[in-house]
Write a protein that holds these residues in place. Sequence first.
Motif, short mmCIF file in Angstrom:
data_model
loop_
_atom_site.label_atom_id
_atom_site.label_comp_id
_atom_site.label_asym_id
_atom_site.label_seq_id
_atom_site.Cartn_x
_atom_site.Cartn_y
_atom_site.Cartn_z
N VAL A 1 35.63 -30.09 67.07
CA VAL A 1 36.99 -30.45 67.47
C VAL A 1 37.93 -29.34 67.02
O VAL A 1 37.91 -28.93 65.86
N ARG A 2 38.72 -28.84 67.94
CA ARG A 2 39.59 -27.71 67.63
C ARG A 2 40.73 -28.11 66.68
O ARG A 2 41.33 -29.16 66.85
N SER B 1 43.57 -26.95 66.54
CA SER B 1 44.83 -27.01 67.27
C SER B 1 45.08 -28.39 67.86
O SER B 1 46.21 -28.71 68.24
N THR B 2 44.03 -29.22 67.93
CA THR B 2 44.19 -30.56 68.50
C THR B 2 44.31 -31.64 67.44
O THR B 2 44.47 -32.81 67.76
N ARG C 1 47.39 -39.97 68.10
CA ARG C 1 46.82 -40.98 68.97
C ARG C 1 45.97 -41.98 68.20
O ARG C 1 45.93 -43.16 68.54
N ARG D 1 34.98 -32.27 73.06
CA ARG D 1 35.97 -32.45 74.12
C ARG D 1 36.18 -33.93 74.43
O ARG D 1 37.29 -34.37 74.73
N THR E 1 46.64 -32.43 65.33
CA THR E 1 47.91 -33.14 65.31
C THR E 1 47.94 -34.23 66.38
O THR E 1 48.26 -35.40 66.10
N ASP E 2 47.62 -33.86 67.62
CA ASP E 2 47.61 -34.85 68.69
C ASP E 2 46.53 -35.90 68.44
O ASP E 2 46.73 -37.08 68.74
N PHE E 3 45.41 -35.47 67.89
CA PHE E 3 44.31 -36.39 67.58
C PHE E 3 44.80 -37.49 66.64
O PHE E 3 44.58 -38.68 66.89
N GLU F 1 38.36 -35.27 71.64
CA GLU F 1 39.74 -34.81 71.80
C GLU F 1 40.45 -35.61 72.88
O GLU F 1 41.63 -35.92 72.76
N ARG F 2 39.72 -35.91 73.94
CA ARG F 2 40.33 -36.63 75.05
C ARG F 2 40.53 -38.11 74.75
O ARG F 2 41.50 -38.71 75.17
#
Length: 525
Positions: A177-178, A180-181, A188, A220, A183-185, A223-224
């Motif tokens: 998992v990146r 950069s993701t 959510r 991915r 924060t959004d992870f 992340e989604r």
Amino acid sequence: MRMIINAGIAKPSFFVVQYELPTIIFHQTQLIPSSTVWYPRQFHNRNAWIAKFKCSIAERSSPSFYKSKYPHPKREPKRERGNPTSLYSRPSLLDMKKEKMEKRALVYDFLRSIGIIPDELDGLELPVTVDVMKDRVEFLDNIGLTIDDINNYPLILGCSVKKNMIPVLDYLGKLGVRKSTFTDFLRRYPQILQASVVIDLEPVVKYLQGMDIKPNDIPRVLERYPEVLGFKLEGTMSTSVAYLVGIGVSRREIGGVLTKYPEILGMRVGRIIKPFVEYLEYLGIPELAVARLIENRPHILGFDLGEKVKPNVESLLEYNVKRTGLASVIAQYPEMLGLDLKQKLISQSSILDSILGLGVEDFGRVIEKMPQVVSLSKIAVEKHVGFLKSCGFSIEQARDMVMGCPQLLALNLDAMKLGFEFFKDEMGRDLNELVGFPAFFTYGLESVIKPRHKVVAKKGLKCSLAWLLNCSDQKFEERMKYDFIDMEDNTEEDYPLFDMKTLMEPETDDESESEFEDESEIDDE
């Protein structure tokens, strides 16, 4: 004979005779025997110590000798003790609770000072000092979470940086998992910071791998749809997958389906998936065809049946799409079920009417042949109609061509230009033939049109464009075995209509390394 009298406790090492029991008289400060007692010589020192010992009954309750031996440098405030004879000072439970409340109040004051509302934190185990809480807030700030994010889920403040946050984020990083993701992870699914890597997260990841999701696609997928990490293995996830396989979704395609749209794992079969499938069957789409649609476009399961799907179907009927044609329309373009279709139909009908003079009744026929027309932009329509007019077609002819083959409005203009030049220069046919068979532009120039024209020209046959092109390669080879043209073969449709059977044919194997599909590919807005 000498008689030894002792008021103490006799030891079994020698014989003691008590001639007269002493009488003990209590005074204020001294303990004095009524008779003189003779002690053996070996007890002389002990007798001397006893003689010096003076104590009253009242003084026994206060261990003053401990206080004098270990004096405190600073006298502490008096506290109630649970046991008055205890030798050590211990705070009562009430004092401890009071002290804890005072420290918690300081933590709450700190949180309020930076804009965090601590109302929901009552009952939650929190750091006892402001410094520890400050470290937690700073850590969350460093990974991109704002005060508003924390207020949206204040329970995140109950997570330890060392015991919860760092182990979870390290595990996600190891999975791929990146950063950069992150924060959004966490925005959510902040609950993940309360999870155990071994007990909660690792089993879910292993389950996803068991569903044939490729290792490279796991990060991915997370992340989604990070919420998947909170699902129980024996709950919604297993039942949704089992149902899809039951209606005909290929078991080998499940990994690709979940990779493209992992939200399926959180859908309840009885409330979401099954009603959606049954409604499409009610419209005339066979169950196996529905399964193929889900394999290709699994995101359609996310369209709300009551709020989107059913109202959109009613809108199609309002715009003169035949009820018997609904199945074909949806099978060709299932994404339309999730659009704001009513507004698109109003807009598109107006555009085609203003450019081509296409009435509402004709608009319904166009949708049946190419439902994607509802998503074409006005600029695209104007360019393609402009091209037809530049070829010498009147606006009436252009309208007839679009009604016969709406795909003209979405084809590559450069390819259309090359096809028209070959038609005019090499084939030497009349423009009216293109009006009668506008699907000419949909065939490949190099792969179909040129080779077939060459064969027909060599044999000296005269045939229509439909007879030349609107057939399979095998059928064309059979036709070329005869020296005449069978007129019955010339009665086929000008453009082949959608065949539901082709949708139910098994898919070819996809050998690509990853099944993950970028979201832009399914955005038809």
